[in-house]
Structures are given as structure tokens and as C-alpha cells.
Design a protein around this motif. Sequence first.
Motif, mmCIF file in Angstrom:
data_model
loop_
_atom_site.group_PDB
_atom_site.id
_atom_site.type_symbol
_atom_site.label_atom_id
_atom_site.label_comp_id
_atom_site.label_asym_id
_atom_site.label_seq_id
_atom_site.Cartn_x
_atom_site.Cartn_y
_atom_site.Cartn_z
ATOM 1 N N UNK A 119 0.871 -1.243 -0.144
ATOM 2 C CA UNK A 119 0.126 -0.117 0.031
ATOM 3 C C UNK A 119 0.883 1.414 -0.139
ATOM 4 N N UNK A 120 2.136 1.148 -0.090
ATOM 5 C CA UNK A 120 2.980 2.194 -0.260
ATOM 6 C C UNK A 120 3.297 2.823 1.269
ATOM 7 N N UNK A 121 3.177 2.079 2.287
ATOM 8 C CA UNK A 121 3.416 2.479 3.681
ATOM 9 C C UNK A 121 4.522 1.757 4.340
ATOM 10 N N UNK A 122 5.335 2.616 5.029
ATOM 11 C CA UNK A 122 6.358 2.039 6.193
ATOM 12 C C UNK A 122 5.830 1.283 7.170
ATOM 13 N N UNK A 123 6.095 -0.097 7.195
ATOM 14 C CA UNK A 123 5.100 -0.767 8.230
ATOM 15 C C UNK A 123 5.449 -0.469 9.944
ATOM 16 N N UNK A 124 6.696 -0.351 10.202
ATOM 17 C CA UNK A 124 7.235 -0.062 11.480
ATOM 18 C C UNK A 124 8.218 0.916 11.707
ATOM 19 N N UNK A 125 7.906 1.891 12.626
ATOM 20 C CA UNK A 125 8.971 2.868 12.782
ATOM 21 C C UNK A 125 9.824 2.365 13.895
ATOM 22 N N UNK A 126 11.093 2.413 13.867
ATOM 23 C CA UNK A 126 11.927 1.750 14.898
ATOM 24 C C UNK A 126 13.087 2.452 15.169
ATOM 25 N N UNK A 127 13.364 2.932 16.157
ATOM 26 C CA UNK A 127 14.721 3.455 16.674
ATOM 27 C C UNK A 127 15.975 2.577 16.888
ATOM 28 N N UNK A 128 16.468 2.309 15.737
ATOM 29 C CA UNK A 128 17.523 1.364 15.559
ATOM 30 C C UNK A 128 18.833 1.801 15.951
ATOM 31 N N UNK A 129 18.942 3.059 16.231
ATOM 32 C CA UNK A 129 20.199 3.500 16.598
ATOM 33 C C UNK A 129 20.777 3.304 18.245
ATOM 34 N N UNK A 130 19.605 3.305 18.898
ATOM 35 C CA UNK A 130 19.713 3.005 20.415
ATOM 36 C C UNK A 130 19.753 1.710 20.825
ATOM 37 N N UNK A 131 19.505 0.682 19.726
ATOM 38 C CA UNK A 131 19.575 -0.891 19.864
ATOM 39 C C UNK A 131 18.448 -1.411 20.606
ATOM 40 N N UNK A 132 18.044 -1.146 21.623
ATOM 41 C CA UNK A 132 17.155 -1.613 22.536
ATOM 42 C C UNK A 132 15.905 -2.094 21.988
ATOM 43 N N UNK A 133 15.431 -0.968 21.179
ATOM 44 C CA UNK A 133 13.980 -1.117 20.574
ATOM 45 C C UNK A 133 14.025 -2.492 19.390
ATOM 46 N N UNK A 134 15.018 -2.762 18.738
ATOM 47 C CA UNK A 134 14.815 -4.025 18.069
ATOM 48 C C UNK A 134 15.337 -5.172 19.007
ATOM 49 N N UNK A 135 15.951 -5.137 20.027
ATOM 50 C CA UNK A 135 16.139 -6.195 20.989
ATOM 51 C C UNK A 135 14.579 -6.441 21.684
ATOM 52 N N UNK A 136 13.682 -5.434 21.899
ATOM 53 C CA UNK A 136 12.469 -5.945 22.331
ATOM 54 C C UNK A 136 11.673 -6.924 21.249
ATOM 55 N N UNK A 137 11.757 -6.966 20.244
ATOM 56 C CA UNK A 137 11.388 -7.737 19.210
ATOM 57 C C UNK A 137 11.908 -9.123 19.325
#
Length: 446
Positions: A196-214
Motif C-alpha cells: 500500500x506504499x506505507x512503511x510498516x514499523x517505525x524503529x529507533x535502530x540507533x539505540x539498539x534496545x527497541x529491536x532487542x524488544x522484538x
Amino acid sequence: MKKALGSAWAAGLVALTLTLTGCGSTGGANPTDVEPTGRIEPREISWLLSRPVDGAVIKTMNKLADEYAEKHPGFKLNLITTPDRPSYIQKYETLAAANKLPELFDTDATPFARKLATQGRMMDAAKLLKSLGVHDTYRKAALDYQRFDDGSLYMIPFEYQLEFFWYNKALFKKAGIDVPKSLDDFPAMCTALRKAGVTPIALDGQDQWPLERYAAYQPFRTDGPSYVQQLKRNKAKFSDPAGQKAVNWLSSLGRAGCFANGFSSTGYADAQNQFTSGKAAVYNIGTWELGSLATTELNPVVRDDIDFFTLPTTAGSATAANEFVAPSGIGMAVNARTYDPLVRDFLKFALTKYPAAYAATGELSPTTNAKTAVPANATPLYARAVAAADTVGEELAMPWDTQLDPTTNTRLQRELVLLVQGDVSPSEFTSTMDAALGQNAPKYFK
């Protein structure tokens, strides 16, 4: 720069851990002697902390310290602030090794903190809170978040947060999808949003902990909190079924284009802006952002379209829908060496008054006896989010960055980016991380 700092911290921590291993009790109060006798003699006491200087915790405690000082001339609460977490940990552990920690200090329930507790260097928080008459006012989840694996409590919570998946209803409608019923629905959700032309998930990758939540989500649903408790000691592995479910799921998120392009270099503010500007459909963040997401401060272009859902379950889930990440933040420990009638008296004054004063700022209190003041500019989501705090279940999804040994955690954060970007395969990721655990965990958790 951040990678270099992390490596230096990890290397230094090994030496500090060895130093602490040989240390015994350093004098002062018995950790269970929470009612010391003697005169209350006002003086300056210090709190080494890692919290936003303009945040509600510091503002509230400063106000209460000033009130206490009015009746106790000569008293002052000196706040030693280091908001940057890696720098704070380095300072905290250096002072601990030198036996120079102040009266109060912030710490997570890490193995390092556990060593301090077993050496008699931290007051028993459970006994202290009971002695002050406030223990039973605390939310069970808020206290449980601060406990060591054996159930002992040496840290006092000053906040309570719930982590939600905030989403844009209009963008979901555009993609023809509903809120995912299972974590396993995320790849399909992302694929539909991308089409649909939409970015699915916004993620703060710089701080690393948000991806680690996943990384923590699938094991929490399949095995509950026991998986990471065993994983961090190398008694469970990424090659185990729960670990493989997580690794393969993360890889599938990457293949489905779930995260914004260039997510690994996206900072906190930029990730939030992607969501609040309507460019991204989902944003996983806690109630500390209620002021940005559930008030009229939110961009009017998306304001009426924002809603939230909690961590979805999976088939045969070991944990319930109302069990997810509900942290009470970094806790405050009380130094046994400097504990005396003044410290006790101030804590009794502050902890009795703190919940109401903190809740008045619009924050969720770690206790159940203070009602959050919903601000006048709040949207209906604000009250809904606050109400959800009263329905949280027994089991907590612990953030892995507070559980794993520092060296393994640093490696995990790097490898997660490579896995999601498709730069390493699930099997390569698994082999690398199991080797890291085998090398580092036994030394750290001995």
C-alpha cells in the motif's frame, strides 16, 4: 563512537566484576537492619541516577527534598545525573568497585547489582518498604520488575510504564488489514502495508534496545519469562525451539520489509516522527510517550487515527494477552554503608508523598494508591492507556538488555541488525550467538 564506548564498557566490566568478586561487606548497616537508632542529623545526601533531568521523577523528588529541607535545615539532596545509560553504568560500577557509591544509587536488577547485594552493600528494599509502611501500596508488577531471579528485592521503583504497539487506523484501512491477532501475523501485516506504499514499523535502530524488544517477544509467548532466565546463564540456547522461533520470525520481519529503510541509523526522535507524521503505520513504545501520542500535542493530521494494541499472543502461548512488557524503570538502591536515621527518615517522607505528587504530573505511579491526573489536552487514548495498568497480568516480559551479560548483549544487538537486514542467515546468527553465550555467560554468572 557508541560502539567503541560499548566495547570499552564491556571490557572494563570484566575487571570490575573480578574486583567485586573478591570484596566482602564494607561496613555500615546490616542490610536487614532497616530501623537504625539515633538522632536524625541533617546533612547533604546524594543520589547517583540515570534519568532525564527534565523528567517527572527528578522534578518530583527535587520538590519533595525541598519540602523536607524546610523542616530539617541543613538537609540537601544532591542529584548526580548521567542520563546517558552506558556512561552511567560505567560510572556506577567504577564507584562500586572503589566503594564510593553515595547514599542512593540507580541500578537495574543485573548480576552486577546482585553481587553488591550478596556482599551486604545494599539495604533489603522489601524489609525497608514494609518498615516504612508503604510496601503493600506498590503494584506487584512494579516490584517484580526490580527483583533478582531468586525473588529478593533490593531496588525501589519510581515509575511504571506499559509498552504498546501504537498504530494508524487509516493506514491499516488503506492496506486492507486488521490488528494482528498473533505475532505470527506480523510478516503478512508488513507485506500488505508495503504494497500500500506505507512503511510498516517505525524503529529507533540507533539505540539498539527497541529491536532487542522484538527478539524477546516470541520466546516470552512460547516459553514465558523462563527462557531468557535460562538463556542468560547458557542453560538455554538460540538453537532451542523457542530461540529458533524468535530467530526465524525476526528474519521474516526483515524479508517482509517491516522496518523503515535505514532503520539501523534512525534515532529516537526520527522514529517517532515517522509515526506521528503518518509515514509509518506502527510504533512500539511505552506510556512515557503519552504526552506525545495521546494529547493534542500530536499532529492533527493523524490524531484521530491513532490507537494501540498490546503484544499479540501466539498459538499455544505460555503467557496471556494481558502479560507483556510493563517496566518500572531503573530502580533506586540504598547504600548499606551510609544508611542511618536521616536516610531512613527522608525516604519515609519522600516515598509516602511521592506517588500522589508523581501521578499529579500525568504519569503512572508505581503504587496503586495514586490516581494519574489525565491532562486537559488528552485524547481518549490517554485514559485508556492509564486504565490498562490495572489489568496487567502476573508474568512480565523482561527487556533482554537488563538480563544478558554485557558482552553477549552487545554482540546480540549488532547481530540482530545483520539478521533483520538479511546480511546473515538465521543459522549463522544462531551459531554466532550460541558461541557468544558459551564464552561469556559462564564467567559473568558464576
